[in-house]
Motif scaffolding. Sequence first.
Motif, PDB file in Angstrom:
ATOM      1  N   CYS A  99      -5.322   5.303   0.838  1.00  0.00           N
ATOM      2  CA  CYS A  99      -4.319   6.044   0.096  1.00  0.00           C
ATOM      3  C   CYS A  99      -4.712   7.515  -0.004  1.00  0.00           C
ATOM      4  N   GLN A 100      -5.986   7.809  -0.382  1.00  0.00           N
ATOM      5  CA  GLN A 100      -6.437   9.187  -0.531  1.00  0.00           C
ATOM      6  C   GLN A 100      -6.399   9.930   0.797  1.00  0.00           C
ATOM      7  N   ASN A 101      -6.902   9.265   1.833  1.00  0.00           N
ATOM      8  CA  ASN A 101      -6.944   9.908   3.145  1.00  0.00           C
ATOM      9  C   ASN A 101      -5.557  10.308   3.610  1.00  0.00           C
ATOM     10  N   SER A 102      -4.615   9.410   3.470  1.00  0.00           N
ATOM     11  CA  SER A 102      -3.267   9.712   3.953  1.00  0.00           C
ATOM     12  C   SER A 102      -2.688  10.867   3.150  1.00  0.00           C
ATOM     13  N   HIS A 103      -3.049  10.917   1.887  1.00  0.00           N
ATOM     14  CA  HIS A 103      -2.554  11.999   1.027  1.00  0.00           C
ATOM     15  C   HIS A 103      -3.080  13.339   1.524  1.00  0.00           C
ATOM     16  N   ILE A 104      -4.386  13.374   1.789  1.00  0.00           N
ATOM     17  CA  ILE A 104      -5.006  14.630   2.222  1.00  0.00           C
ATOM     18  C   ILE A 104      -4.445  15.057   3.556  1.00  0.00           C
ATOM     19  N   SER A 105      -4.346  14.145   4.496  1.00  0.00           N
ATOM     20  CA  SER A 105      -3.887  14.548   5.825  1.00  0.00           C
ATOM     21  C   SER A 105      -2.458  15.070   5.757  1.00  0.00           C
ATOM     22  N   ILE A 108       0.837  -1.207   0.000  1.00  0.00           N
ATOM     23  CA  ILE A 108       0.000   0.000   0.000  1.00  0.00           C
ATOM     24  C   ILE A 108       0.869   1.254   0.000  1.00  0.00           C
ATOM     25  N   VAL A 109       1.885   1.259   0.870  1.00  0.00           N
ATOM     26  CA  VAL A 109       2.781   2.422   0.952  1.00  0.00           C
ATOM     27  C   VAL A 109       3.446   2.652  -0.389  1.00  0.00           C
ATOM     28  N   PHE A 110       3.886   1.571  -1.010  1.00  0.00           N
ATOM     29  CA  PHE A 110       4.566   1.662  -2.294  1.00  0.00           C
ATOM     30  C   PHE A 110       3.638   2.251  -3.342  1.00  0.00           C
ATOM     31  N   CYS A 111       2.402   1.781  -3.345  1.00  0.00           N
ATOM     32  CA  CYS A 111       1.454   2.255  -4.361  1.00  0.00           C
ATOM     33  C   CYS A 111       1.109   3.716  -4.125  1.00  0.00           C
ATOM     34  N   CYS A 112       1.038   4.136  -2.852  1.00  0.00           N
ATOM     35  CA  CYS A 112       0.729   5.533  -2.538  1.00  0.00           C
ATOM     36  C   CYS A 112       1.846   6.460  -2.982  1.00  0.00           C
ATOM     37  N   LYS A 113       3.085   6.014  -2.773  1.00  0.00           N
ATOM     38  CA  LYS A 113       4.223   6.854  -3.164  1.00  0.00           C
ATOM     39  C   LYS A 113       4.211   7.079  -4.663  1.00  0.00           C
ATOM     40  N   ARG A 114       3.915   6.000  -5.382  1.00  0.00           N
ATOM     41  CA  ARG A 114       3.885   6.127  -6.842  1.00  0.00           C
ATOM     42  C   ARG A 114       2.800   7.107  -7.270  1.00  0.00           C
ATOM     43  N   ARG A 115       1.627   7.027  -6.630  1.00  0.00           N
ATOM     44  CA  ARG A 115       0.511   7.889  -6.987  1.00  0.00           C
ATOM     45  C   ARG A 115       0.816   9.349  -6.659  1.00  0.00           C
ATOM     46  N   LYS A 116       1.482   9.558  -5.508  1.00  0.00           N
ATOM     47  CA  LYS A 116       1.812  10.908  -5.066  1.00  0.00           C
ATOM     48  C   LYS A 116       2.729  11.582  -6.094  1.00  0.00           C
ATOM     49  N   ARG A 117       3.701  10.722  -6.552  1.00  0.00           N
ATOM     50  CA  ARG A 117       4.648  11.241  -7.533  1.00  0.00           C
ATOM     51  C   ARG A 117       3.893  11.648  -8.799  1.00  0.00           C
ATOM     52  N   VAL A 141      -4.594  21.701  -2.541  1.00  0.00           N
ATOM     53  CA  VAL A 141      -5.208  20.384  -2.718  1.00  0.00           C
ATOM     54  C   VAL A 141      -5.743  20.288  -4.128  1.00  0.00           C
ATOM     55  N   THR A 142      -5.398  19.187  -4.727  1.00  0.00           N
ATOM     56  CA  THR A 142      -5.826  18.978  -6.098  1.00  0.00           C
ATOM     57  C   THR A 142      -7.324  18.744  -6.144  1.00  0.00           C
ATOM     58  N   ASP A 143      -7.938  19.333  -7.123  1.00  0.00           N
ATOM     59  CA  ASP A 143      -9.358  19.081  -7.343  1.00  0.00           C
ATOM     60  C   ASP A 143      -9.540  17.592  -7.593  1.00  0.00           C
ATOM     61  N   PRO A 144     -10.400  16.982  -6.793  1.00  0.00           N
ATOM     62  CA  PRO A 144     -10.620  15.536  -6.974  1.00  0.00           C
ATOM     63  C   PRO A 144     -10.943  15.191  -8.403  1.00  0.00           C
ATOM     64  N   LYS A 145     -11.572  16.095  -9.108  1.00  0.00           N
ATOM     65  CA  LYS A 145     -11.953  15.805 -10.492  1.00  0.00           C
ATOM     66  C   LYS A 145     -10.729  15.600 -11.361  1.00  0.00           C
ATOM     67  N   ALA A 146      -9.616  16.163 -10.927  1.00  0.00           N
ATOM     68  CA  ALA A 146      -8.404  16.017 -11.708  1.00  0.00           C
ATOM     69  C   ALA A 146      -7.979  14.555 -11.797  1.00  0.00           C
ATOM     70  N   ASN A 147      -8.465  13.783 -10.862  1.00  0.00           N
ATOM     71  CA  ASN A 147      -8.077  12.371 -10.830  1.00  0.00           C
ATOM     72  C   ASN A 147      -9.022  11.479 -11.618  1.00  0.00           C
ATOM     73  N   ASP A 148     -10.019  12.075 -12.214  1.00  0.00           N
ATOM     74  CA  ASP A 148     -11.027  11.270 -12.905  1.00  0.00           C
ATOM     75  C   ASP A 148     -10.419  10.309 -13.908  1.00  0.00           C
ATOM     76  N   THR A 149      -9.368  10.725 -14.519  1.00  0.00           N
ATOM     77  CA  THR A 149      -8.751   9.880 -15.542  1.00  0.00           C
ATOM     78  C   THR A 149      -8.093   8.660 -14.906  1.00  0.00           C
ATOM     79  N   ASN A 150      -7.778   8.812 -13.609  1.00  0.00           N
ATOM     80  CA  ASN A 150      -7.107   7.682 -12.952  1.00  0.00           C
ATOM     81  C   ASN A 150      -8.143   6.793 -12.262  1.00  0.00           C
ATOM     82  N   SER A 151      -8.374   5.623 -12.831  1.00  0.00           N
ATOM     83  CA  SER A 151      -9.418   4.736 -12.307  1.00  0.00           C
ATOM     84  C   SER A 151      -9.029   4.102 -10.987  1.00  0.00           C
ATOM     85  N   GLU A 152      -7.767   4.125 -10.656  1.00  0.00           N
ATOM     86  CA  GLU A 152      -7.324   3.444  -9.437  1.00  0.00           C
ATOM     87  C   GLU A 152      -7.623   4.228  -8.169  1.00  0.00           C
ATOM     88  N   VAL A 153      -7.923   5.469  -8.327  1.00  0.00           N
ATOM     89  CA  VAL A 153      -8.057   6.329  -7.167  1.00  0.00           C
ATOM     90  C   VAL A 153      -9.027   5.792  -6.141  1.00  0.00           C
TER      91      VAL A 153
END
Length: 358
Positions: free
Chosen positions: A315-321, A251-260, A297-309
């Motif tokens: 992952c999202q919660n940790s990003h926001i906090s 999970i941590v690995f996948c979050c880091k990749r997404r953050k990048r 904070v990125t507009d959540p809509k910006a992630n629409d293209t990413n189906s994994e979100v």
Amino acid sequence: MDTFALAALLLFISGGVSAQVLLEPQNEMVLQTSDARFNCSTTRPSWTVMIWSLNGRLALTVVENVGVLNSSERFSAVDYSIAGEAKWEFVIRNVSRNDSGVVSCQIQDSVLVTAGLSVQENGSVEIVGSDRTVTEGDQVVFQCLAAGWFPTPQISWTMGGTSVDQQLFNTSSVEVDTLVNSNSTCRLTAVSNTSVTCLASIPALITPQRSSVFLIVEKVEKPASSDQTVLIAVLVPISAVVLLVLIIIAIVFCCKRRKRAKSNYQQEARAHTRSQLETVGDTHAGEGQGQDNLGYVTDPKANDTNSEVTDSGFCQNSHISTIQMPDVINGSQGVNDRYASYPLGDHGVRKHRHVTIV
Ligand SMILES: *[C@@H]1O[C@H](CO)[C@@H](O)[C@H](O)[C@H]1NC(C)=O
Ligand SMILES: *[C@@H]1O[C@H](CO)[C@@H](O)[C@H](O)[C@H]1NC(C)=O
Ligand SMILES: *[C@@H]1O[C@H](CO)[C@@H](O)[C@H](O)[C@H]1NC(C)=O
């Protein structure tokens, strides 16, 4: 009967010289209907006459230089004499039980020498029942019947060729007329497939009589032993913990990749905004080199293209906090405010940045 009279006469008219006489074997044990043999020998130079008796009855007379005087179908003799030793073998053919007793050999002028004869009978031996199929660990009782023996047979048992401890079997015997019947009970624990043999023997038998059956042992599925239970009790939590750690790492690995990936997007967005601000001639245009807004904070809509979100709420919660942190520290306004205050910079100047999201 003239020969016997002659022999007796020769015996009594002999001189007073005693000689060494040997009778072998001292105890002969033979099976009924077989032959019994004894050797009588002497080193005396002149022995003249040798008389054989069975149970006190004259059986055979051998005269020196003449040979056997009265051989019969039952009694005969074979000359084994060599230089310096006279030796005759006395043979009793087709012995019966009532031949048992004393065999004697007497040489003129010598003492009577005797030996024992035991005529025995071998009967039958049989394990009751046929091959047995049992479950592993069962106690199995075998019964062996030995009938028509004389004397009482010695009963023994073997399992897979190894003799069974005497404490594991019991034998009782009964006499029926002149014969003996034996009954032996053997108690064994079923371990593996093996042969079980009952043996009956008497001294006259060179090899015991035997009867064998097979013991077929069926294995049972053993329930987990206490040792195995303990092992399982230890292994299950350990593997659960290992699995949990692996999941967390994944999970941590996948979050880091997404953050990048997101930060790449943010940089692009900021660059675009900056170029727009410069063209509009905003009062803050001069601060084009300002620091990144960590509160952004990125507009959540910006992630629409990413189906994994939506796959990982964690992952999202940790990003926001993580992103919200600076605002909380400064007791500042909501996340959606377009103004965010920053701690004092290296030169004591508080910088403000105004960002317009397009
Ligand atoms: C008697 O002696 C002979 C010769 O030594 C031997 O071959 C034979 O087996 C003996 N018989 C017995 C019954 O011992
Ligand atoms: C000994 O036994 C045989 C048969 O077994 C018999 O014919 C014979 O009469 C018996 N002799 C004596 C003395 O009992
Ligand atoms: C042997 O016989 C005794 C007395 O009858 C009995 O207690 C014992 O269990 C028997 N042992 C076997 C192995 O059969």
